[in-house]
Scaffold this motif. Structure first.
Motif, short mmCIF file in Angstrom:
data_model
loop_
_atom_site.label_atom_id
_atom_site.label_comp_id
_atom_site.label_asym_id
_atom_site.label_seq_id
_atom_site.Cartn_x
_atom_site.Cartn_y
_atom_site.Cartn_z
N SER A 68 0.83 -1.20 -0.09
CA SER A 68 0.00 -0.06 0.20
C SER A 68 0.78 1.24 -0.01
O SER A 68 2.14 1.34 0.09
N GLY A 69 0.22 2.26 -0.62
CA GLY A 69 1.02 3.71 -0.16
C GLY A 69 1.88 3.96 -1.46
O GLY A 69 2.50 5.10 -1.18
N GLY A 70 1.71 3.36 -2.53
CA GLY A 70 2.60 3.83 -3.48
C GLY A 70 2.14 3.25 -5.05
O GLY A 70 0.90 2.76 -4.88
N THR A 71 2.91 3.41 -5.89
CA THR A 71 2.41 3.07 -7.36
C THR A 71 3.24 1.68 -7.75
O THR A 71 4.31 1.90 -7.53
N PHE A 72 2.62 0.75 -8.13
CA PHE A 72 3.23 -0.58 -7.86
C PHE A 72 3.27 -1.02 -9.51
O PHE A 72 4.21 -2.02 -9.79
N SER A 73 2.69 -0.39 -10.34
CA SER A 73 2.59 -0.94 -11.92
C SER A 73 4.21 -1.07 -12.48
O SER A 73 4.37 -1.82 -13.14
N SER A 74 5.30 -0.27 -12.07
CA SER A 74 6.52 -0.35 -12.28
C SER A 74 7.50 -0.91 -11.81
O SER A 74 8.71 -1.12 -12.04
N TYR A 75 6.84 -1.80 -10.60
CA TYR A 75 8.05 -2.39 -9.66
C TYR A 75 7.92 -3.78 -10.03
O TYR A 75 6.94 -4.37 -10.46
N VAL A 83 9.02 -11.42 -8.90
CA VAL A 83 8.14 -11.38 -9.91
C VAL A 83 7.88 -10.13 -10.52
O VAL A 83 7.84 -8.93 -9.37
N THR A 84 7.48 -9.64 -11.84
CA THR A 84 7.19 -8.42 -12.02
C THR A 84 5.75 -8.12 -12.16
O THR A 84 4.87 -8.97 -12.24
N TRP A 85 5.41 -6.65 -11.78
CA TRP A 85 3.93 -6.50 -11.71
C TRP A 85 3.32 -6.72 -13.30
O TRP A 85 2.24 -7.28 -13.36
N ARG A 86 3.96 -5.95 -14.04
CA ARG A 86 3.73 -6.07 -15.60
C ARG A 86 4.12 -7.35 -16.24
O ARG A 86 5.46 -7.71 -16.27
N ASP A 106 -1.16 -10.39 -7.72
CA ASP A 106 -2.71 -10.01 -8.03
C ASP A 106 -2.60 -8.57 -8.03
O ASP A 106 -2.59 -7.92 -6.96
N SER A 107 -2.51 -8.09 -9.16
CA SER A 107 -2.27 -6.61 -9.35
C SER A 107 -3.43 -5.94 -8.84
O SER A 107 -3.36 -4.60 -8.19
N ALA A 108 -5.00 -6.26 -9.02
CA ALA A 108 -5.87 -5.84 -8.54
C ALA A 108 -5.85 -5.68 -7.03
O ALA A 108 -6.44 -4.54 -6.52
N GLU A 109 -5.47 -6.74 -6.36
CA GLU A 109 -5.44 -6.54 -5.02
C GLU A 109 -3.84 -6.03 -4.33
O GLU A 109 -3.58 -5.94 -3.05
N TYR A 159 13.31 -3.41 -11.21
CA TYR A 159 13.58 -4.03 -12.14
C TYR A 159 13.60 -5.54 -11.23
O TYR A 159 13.81 -5.88 -10.35
N LEU A 160 13.61 -6.73 -12.29
CA LEU A 160 13.59 -8.08 -11.70
C LEU A 160 15.14 -8.15 -11.32
O LEU A 160 15.93 -8.40 -12.23
N ALA A 161 15.30 -8.43 -9.84
CA ALA A 161 16.71 -8.58 -9.52
C ALA A 161 16.71 -9.82 -8.77
O ALA A 161 15.62 -9.98 -7.66
N VAL A 162 17.95 -10.25 -8.34
CA VAL A 162 18.19 -11.39 -7.43
C VAL A 162 19.07 -10.72 -6.17
O VAL A 162 19.10 -11.59 -5.22
N SER A 163 19.71 -9.69 -6.46
CA SER A 163 20.37 -8.96 -5.39
C SER A 163 19.58 -8.30 -4.52
O SER A 163 18.72 -7.24 -4.74
#
Length: 122
Positions: A25-32, A51-54, A73-76, A101-105
């Motif tokens: 909560s509290g932010g924009t998640f579509s680019s994360y 996992v990527t949101w998009r 679950d992008s809607a939730e 971005y999709l990272a392992v570190s």
């Protein structure tokens, strides 16, 4: 300010399953991207899955591949970690975190949750 809350941890016997949730909560998640890490006592924090949101692209640590599944679950605004065939060595505190971005570190991630304890008995 993004806030993350993990839940779903607990005590399970070896071979069992758990599903962890990470509500954001509290932010924009579509680019994360969202990642899961674990930390056992006396050990460094280790990458588990992300996992990527998009698009829902995923990546896993070799130790959990085939046993764990990460989804979103992008809607939730919620990310899940389905953990099957659990082993005693999976015992740790599990954290979720955001990244651009999709990272392992772990250094690529910020906005960490407080963690949820997973204990697997033998």
């Amino acid at each position: 300010q993004v806030q993350l809350v993990e839940s779903g941890g607990g005590l399970v016997q070896a071979g069992g399953s758990l599903r962890l949730s990470c509500a954001s909560s509290g932010g924009t998640f579509s680019s994360y991207a969202m990642g899961w890490f674990c930390q056992a006592p006396g050990k460094e924090r280790e990458f588990v899955a992300a996992v990527t949101w998009r698009g829902g692209s995923t990546t896993y640590a070799r130790s959990v591949q085939g046993r764990f599944t990460v989804s979103r679950d992008s809607a939730e605004n919620t990310v899940y970690l389905q953990m099957n065939s659990l082993k005693p060595e999976d015992t740790a505190v599990y954290f979720c975190a955001t990244a651009r971005y999709l990272a392992v570190s772990a250094s690529a991630y910020n906005n960490w949750g407080q963690g949820t304890q997973v204990t697997v008995s033998s």
